[in-house]
Design a protein around this motif. Structure first.
Motif, PDB file in Angstrom:
ATOM      1  N   CYS A 228      43.818  37.491  32.677  1.00  0.00           N
ATOM      2  CA  CYS A 228      42.526  37.640  32.011  1.00  0.00           C
ATOM      3  C   CYS A 228      42.363  39.063  31.477  1.00  0.00           C
ATOM      4  O   CYS A 228      42.592  40.036  32.208  1.00  0.00           O
ATOM      5  CB  CYS A 228      41.412  37.318  33.000  1.00  0.00           C
TER       6      CYS A 228
ATOM      7  N   LEU B 293      45.070  33.198  34.957  1.00  0.00           N
ATOM      8  CA  LEU B 293      44.505  32.168  34.090  1.00  0.00           C
ATOM      9  C   LEU B 293      45.049  30.798  34.468  1.00  0.00           C
ATOM     10  O   LEU B 293      46.187  30.667  34.923  1.00  0.00           O
ATOM     11  CB  LEU B 293      44.852  32.456  32.626  1.00  0.00           C
TER      12      LEU B 293
ATOM     13  N   CYS C 130      39.793  32.045  33.522  1.00  0.00           N
ATOM     14  CA  CYS C 130      40.144  32.958  34.598  1.00  0.00           C
ATOM     15  C   CYS C 130      39.675  32.414  35.943  1.00  0.00           C
ATOM     16  O   CYS C 130      38.507  32.009  36.086  1.00  0.00           O
ATOM     17  CB  CYS C 130      39.515  34.327  34.354  1.00  0.00           C
TER      18      CYS C 130
ATOM     19  N   LEU D 215      42.116  28.461  28.264  1.00  0.00           N
ATOM     20  CA  LEU D 215      42.527  29.078  29.518  1.00  0.00           C
ATOM     21  C   LEU D 215      41.290  29.677  30.166  1.00  0.00           C
ATOM     22  O   LEU D 215      40.441  30.264  29.490  1.00  0.00           O
ATOM     23  CB  LEU D 215      43.574  30.169  29.266  1.00  0.00           C
TER      24      LEU D 215
END
Length: 437
Positions: free
Chosen positions: A44, A51, A29, A27
């Motif tokens: 995040c 994310l 940000c 993932l």
């Protein structure tokens, strides 16, 4: 607000990708670029930004692109043909799912003539999905994430379409569902959400009130084991909207459209369509060229449109008041990113009032035989307005999204739609009504 793209590496174009979620690697940000391991998180830890999925995508130059294109074209007639580009397991097509997607791209020549379009006008008609809205796409991918993370209950906050999609997908997957909606939704959507046998809970308030409640439930022991598709599973769920971009380009002969008109609720669909287009370019599946994305809102819930017109980067929340309830999100999470995309691509964000929404629903039905729900009336109405104001080029290839079925929003058109005449069962009565000519 800057949107930072997730970095990626390349793998064998015919490989399945690593892990249980295919090519999904981490993932990332959207604000600071901080990476987080795959999991049921949506914010995040470093900056609280949203994310999204970062991938290890197929690579290998022109030969790799050709191989990937052939693999896609040989895949099933649903979104799983694009499994190599989605956060799903390689064997996703073999699992019990509602298998949405690959809906019709209708060449709308009669509508084009009505609007004065001399180029190529298309309607991407997502009313053909299993529960008759585009939400089936995003939910199908959220189900795979829920399986991967061991959730036993599928849930959501919804303006209607999502509730039905979650109910159907959970029933098909053998999961429990419990979904939350504003108490005053259209009756058709309430019935459709309830019929699948899951729990349907009406909450007194707007969608934004419902969404806040769901966010609280996630942090409570009562929400243990629950996968909220548009909250803690949101990074995965949102990727389903990319498949609209993939399908449009494939159905155009692996070409980018020049212009797209996309409805805005949370704004996620528009941002992910843009992401999908950029991925196709990066992978060499389409030739790069400029494209414009236009966002469409109802005047009674138009915070992104207002911000765009005022030149602002911040979207100020509003209280919705419109017949287009599927778009009635007064505090759209992806609003600032929509502004970025509209400005970057040379598009715009516009709105239309409720009477023009109804007129546009009828116009699309009369010209192309497509009965759109109110969100489709918004996109067609905004398209008409943009053409009239000279902001959308009528000579180019344009794709307008219809994201749901008009049978779900009958109340919007019922007051002004009905029998042409009521006659006695005789030829004389038929002629007297002026129907013989």
């Amino acid at each position: 607000m800057a949107v930072q793209a997730a970095a990626s590496t390349t793998v064998d174009p015919l490989g399945a990708g690593a892990g249980t979620l295919g090519p999904a690697a981490a993932l990332s940000c959207r604000e600071c670029g901080e990476r987080t391991p795959l999991g049921p998180v949506f914010a995040c830890e470093a900056c609280f930004g949203p994310l999204e999925i970062a991938y290890e995508f197929p690579g290998g130059g022109a030969s790799g692109a050709d191989a990937l294109r052939r693999r896609i074209e040989g895949g099933p007639d649903n979104i799983w043909r694009y499994a190599p580009l989605l956060p799903v397991p390689a064997d996703v097509a073999e699992k019990p799912n509602i298998n949405p997607g690959f809906t019709k791209l209708v060449q709308a020549d009669r509508l084009a003539r009505e609007l004065g379009v001399t180029g190529s006008l298309h309607i991407k008609d997502d009313s053909g999905n299993p529960t008759h809205s585009f939400k089936d796409r995003v939910v199908a991918i959220a189900v795979e994430a829920a399986r991967a993370f061991g959730f036993t209950t599928l849930s959501c906050s919804s303006t209607g379409n999502l509730a039905g999609a979650v109910g159907a997908a959970a029933a098909r997957a053998g999961l429990r569902s419990c979904v939350f909606i504003p108490h005053d939704l259209e009756q058709g959507k309430v019935v459709m959400a309830a019929v699948y046998g899951g729990e349907l809970v009406g909450i007194e308030g707007t969608y934004d009130d419902v969404n806040r409640f769901c966010s609280e439930l996630i942090g409570d022991p009562a929400g243990e084991g629950w996968g909220f598709v548009n909250v803690n599973l949101r990074p995965y769920y949102a990727e389903g909207s990319k498949t609209l971009a993939y399908e449009i380009c494939e159905q155009l002969g692996w070409r980018l459209p020049d212009q797209l008109v996309v409805p805005i609720a949370s704004g996620s669909q528009l941002t992910k369509i843009d992401k999908g287009l950029k991925e196709l370019i990066a992978l060499g599946l389409v030739e790069e060229k400029p494209y414009k994305i236009f966002g469409a809102q109802a005047e009674g819930c138009s915070p992104v449109s207002r911000a765009f017109k005022d030149g602002h980067d911040v979207v100020r929340p509003v209280r919705p008041d419109t017949i287009a309830k599927s778009l009635a999100i007064g505090n759209p999470a992806d609003g600032p990113y929509v502004l970025d995309i509209a400005r970057r691509t040379g598009g715009a964000v516009e709105d239309v009032d409720d009477p023009r929404i109804v007129d546009a629903i009828k116009l699309l039905a009369r010209t192309e035989g497509i009965f759109a729900e109110t969100a489709g009336g918004v996109t067609v109405g905004v398209t008409k307005k943009l053409i009239e104001e000279g902001r959308l080029d009528p000579t180019l290839t344009t794709v307008v999204l219809n994201t749901g079925d008009g049978l779900k929003t009958l109340d919007a058109v019922a007051p002004t739609t009905g029998p042409t005449a009521v006659i006695r069962p005789t030829l004389d009565s038929f002629r007297e009504a002026g129907l013989a000519s």
